[in-house]
Design a protein around this motif. Structure first.
Motif, short mmCIF file in Angstrom:
data_model
loop_
_atom_site.label_atom_id
_atom_site.label_comp_id
_atom_site.label_asym_id
_atom_site.label_seq_id
_atom_site.Cartn_x
_atom_site.Cartn_y
_atom_site.Cartn_z
N VAL A 369 54.44 22.93 9.30
CA VAL A 369 53.71 24.04 9.92
C VAL A 369 54.39 24.40 11.25
CG1 VAL A 369 51.54 24.72 11.04
CG2 VAL A 369 51.48 23.54 8.86
N PHE A 370 54.66 25.70 11.43
CA PHE A 370 55.17 26.21 12.70
C PHE A 370 53.97 26.78 13.46
CE2 PHE A 370 58.68 26.52 9.70
CZ PHE A 370 59.68 25.84 10.39
N ALA A 371 53.64 26.18 14.60
CA ALA A 371 52.36 26.49 15.25
C ALA A 371 52.54 26.77 16.73
CB ALA A 371 51.39 25.33 15.06
N THR A 372 51.65 27.59 17.26
CA THR A 372 51.55 27.73 18.71
C THR A 372 50.71 26.56 19.24
OG1 THR A 372 49.65 29.17 18.37
CG2 THR A 372 51.78 30.24 18.73
N GLU A 373 50.61 26.42 20.55
CA GLU A 373 50.01 25.21 21.12
C GLU A 373 48.50 25.12 20.90
OE1 GLU A 373 50.08 24.95 25.42
OE2 GLU A 373 50.39 27.11 25.52
N THR A 374 47.86 26.20 20.44
CA THR A 374 46.42 26.10 20.18
C THR A 374 46.13 25.01 19.15
OG1 THR A 374 46.59 27.87 18.55
CG2 THR A 374 45.85 28.49 20.74
N LEU A 375 47.11 24.72 18.30
CA LEU A 375 46.93 23.68 17.29
C LEU A 375 46.83 22.29 17.92
CD1 LEU A 375 46.69 23.05 14.31
CD2 LEU A 375 49.16 23.06 14.14
N SER A 376 47.31 22.15 19.17
CA SER A 376 47.25 20.84 19.83
C SER A 376 45.86 20.53 20.37
CB SER A 376 48.26 20.78 20.98
OG SER A 376 47.85 21.60 22.06
N LEU A 377 44.97 21.54 20.37
CA LEU A 377 43.66 21.37 21.00
C LEU A 377 42.62 20.84 20.02
CD1 LEU A 377 43.58 24.58 23.17
CD2 LEU A 377 43.62 22.22 24.01
N GLY A 378 42.81 19.63 19.59
CA GLY A 378 41.75 18.95 18.86
C GLY A 378 41.53 19.36 17.42
N ILE A 379 42.24 20.42 16.93
CA ILE A 379 42.07 20.80 15.53
C ILE A 379 42.58 19.65 14.67
CG2 ILE A 379 42.80 22.42 13.73
CD1 ILE A 379 42.96 24.56 15.88
N ASN A 380 41.83 19.32 13.64
CA ASN A 380 42.14 18.15 12.84
C ASN A 380 43.29 18.44 11.87
OD1 ASN A 380 42.06 15.64 11.64
ND2 ASN A 380 40.43 16.22 10.22
N MET A 381 44.51 18.45 12.39
CA MET A 381 45.71 18.61 11.57
C MET A 381 46.77 17.61 12.03
SD MET A 381 46.21 22.68 10.83
CE MET A 381 47.85 22.47 10.16
N PRO A 382 46.51 16.33 11.87
CA PRO A 382 47.51 15.34 12.30
C PRO A 382 48.71 15.33 11.36
CG PRO A 382 45.69 14.24 11.17
CD PRO A 382 45.32 15.70 11.28
N ALA A 383 49.88 15.04 11.91
CA ALA A 383 51.13 15.02 11.15
C ALA A 383 51.81 13.68 11.35
CB ALA A 383 52.04 16.15 11.63
N LYS A 384 52.85 13.43 10.59
CA LYS A 384 53.65 12.23 10.83
C LYS A 384 54.57 12.46 12.03
CE LYS A 384 56.04 8.64 8.27
NZ LYS A 384 56.47 8.22 6.91
N SER A 385 55.05 13.72 12.18
CA SER A 385 55.99 14.05 13.25
C SER A 385 55.61 15.36 13.93
CB SER A 385 57.42 14.20 12.70
OG SER A 385 57.81 13.05 12.01
N VAL A 386 55.97 15.45 15.20
CA VAL A 386 55.83 16.69 15.96
C VAL A 386 57.21 17.03 16.52
CG1 VAL A 386 54.96 17.64 18.13
CG2 VAL A 386 53.39 16.52 16.54
N VAL A 387 57.63 18.30 16.36
CA VAL A 387 58.93 18.75 16.85
C VAL A 387 58.70 19.78 17.95
CG1 VAL A 387 61.14 19.81 16.25
CG2 VAL A 387 59.94 18.38 14.57
#
Length: 441
Positions: A369-387
């Motif tokens: 998933v290519f995301a803006t930083e709003t995804l970092s605010l507690g939305i339940n979408m954990p990943a194995k890696s963050v780039v």
């Protein structure tokens, strides 16, 4: 009364039995503080399970026959929390107020954005009657230069008998902040945990070479990175050679440290078993561009069975969109990318599309998933890696360096509790980065 206190203390073991994981020490300490009548400030890493503490406050409020508000900084997080609470308590007991979605406003549990609660307070709304708790998720927004005043106004002006459960991943001055809460709200317990349930490994993508940011001790910047960085900068005639994944090189007028494409990074991550991954890109348009580039490069991360399941989920969620609107909304390009295991996630997308991306990512059907930083605010979408493709972002006024708090928030998505033994963060290296500065961050 003493009888009430006894029943509240009994509530914790009953609540604990509802959870998938046993309570961690900081969770138990926080819940006990709430049960004895205190407000709390809880600062713990992303993914540590702070929301369990908010859920315990909900459990207590329902037991006492009172109301509870759950506030979040963004609509997407409100929507997700609303759905979670509906699944647990039933739709009749849960409401949501975000401006876009106003449902069951008189329910016992109401999820809302912080601005909605601020407006309620100033309107002296009847909804504040019998309010037991306000859970303030992502309370570090108090420091936000544009919206922080809203959090401060809510904290200062809520009725005195309402207890506040403040949750944050990145309060660096927790003691100072907690002392202020204690002063303006009364008895407030400060609980800080620095333990991530899933350890985080920090990496650097130097061209197409994946190396560690720190040495074996974990406390010093990796000498190999320092050497590679200084060698590149000292070589004015540096011409990159063909890399292990077919990198062709740049001419002398371009950056000396080659930047590989998104498709090539995905290949590296796939080879290293580091998918699923979230790429944080600080621009909506750039997120969409990255998805198109992956399609053009022929990225395909799904099996035929996964593609069939993706199409089934999409058709189920989007059946009510009129056929004549599908092309305008970019539905077919979006679906094509999803079937390849790739998607964007940002505030400019149709809410139904965002929800589909979230569900497919959680189910491991979408791998990148290519995301803006709003995804970092507690939305339940954990990943194995963050780039992270860069460590500079537009803050509303200028391009500024990512802060330690923002870095913690972004990389906090890496590592899925109960699934991964460790999470991984990757920084795409460039000439203007300094190894020591990045390791300090």
């Amino acid at each position: 009364t003493g009888e009430d206190t006894l029943s509240l203390h009994d509530a914790l073991p009953i609540f604990a039995k509802l959870l998938k994981f046993p309570l961690d020490d900081f969770q138990e300490e926080s819940c006990r503080a709430i049960a004895r009548g205190s407000g709390v400030l809880v600062a713990a890493p992303t993914g540590a399970g702070k929301t369990v503490i908010g859920e315990f406050a909900i459990h207590l409020a329902l037991q006492r026959g009172q109301k509870v508000f759950y506030t979040t900084p963004i609509k997407a997080l409100s929507n997700q929390k609303y759905q979670e609470l509906c699944d647990r308590y039933g739709e009749s007991r849960v409401g949501i107020l975000t401006g876009d979605n106003n449902t069951n406003a008189d329910a016992q549990i109401v999820v809302m954005t912080t601005e909605v609660l601020r407006n309620m307070i100033y309107a002296n709304s009847d909804s504040l009657i019998n309010l037991d708790f306000v859970i303030m998720d992502e309370v570090h927004y108090l420091a936000d230069r544009f919206r922080g005043a809203v959090w401060e106004e809510v904290i200062l002006h809520l009725p005195n008998d309402v207890r506040i459960v403040s949750l944050s991943a990145t309060v660096s001055n927790a003691e100072e902040f907690g002392a202020w809460l204690d002063e303006v709200r009364g008895d407030t317990a400060i609980i800080v945990s620095e333990t991530r349930p899933v350890p985080l490994n920090q990496h650097v993508l130097f061209g197409d070479d994946l190396i560690e940011l720190f040495d074996a001790t974990g406390s010093r910047v990796n000498p190999e990175l320092v050497q590679k960085h200084s060698n590149k900068l000292r070589a004015p005639s540096y011409r990159p050679q063909r890399g292990r994944r077919g990198y062709q090189g740049l001419d002398r007028n371009q950056a000396r440290i080659p930047k590989v494409t998104k498709a090539e990074i995905i290949e590296i991550l796939d080879d290293e078993d580091l998918l699923p991954a979230i790429f944080f890109i600080f621009s909506r348009a750039a997120c969409d561009t990255a998805v198109r580039a992956c399609i053009q490069a022929g990225v395909r991360l799904t099996t035929s069975e996964e593609r069939d399941e993706i199409r089934r989920v999409v058709e189920e969620k989007c059946y009510n969109i009129a056929d004549e609107d599908l092309d305008t909304l970019g539905y077919f390009d979006w679906l094509s990318a999803l079937e390849r295991g790739v998607a964007a996630h940002h505030a400019g997308m149709l809410p139904a599309f965002k929800e589909v991306v979230e569900e497919l990512f959680l189910r491991k059907l979408v791998k990148v998933v290519f995301a803006t930083e709003t995804l970092s605010l507690g939305i339940n979408m954990p990943a194995k890696s963050v780039v992270l493709e860069k460590l500079v972002k537009w803050n509303g006024e200028t391009h500024a360096d990512v802060t330690p708090g923002e870095y913690t928030q972004l990389t906090g998505r890496a590592g899925r509790r109960g699934i991964d033994g460790e999470g991984h963060s990757l920084i795409q290296w460039s000439n203007n980065l300094d190894p020591q500065t990045v390791s300090n961050l």
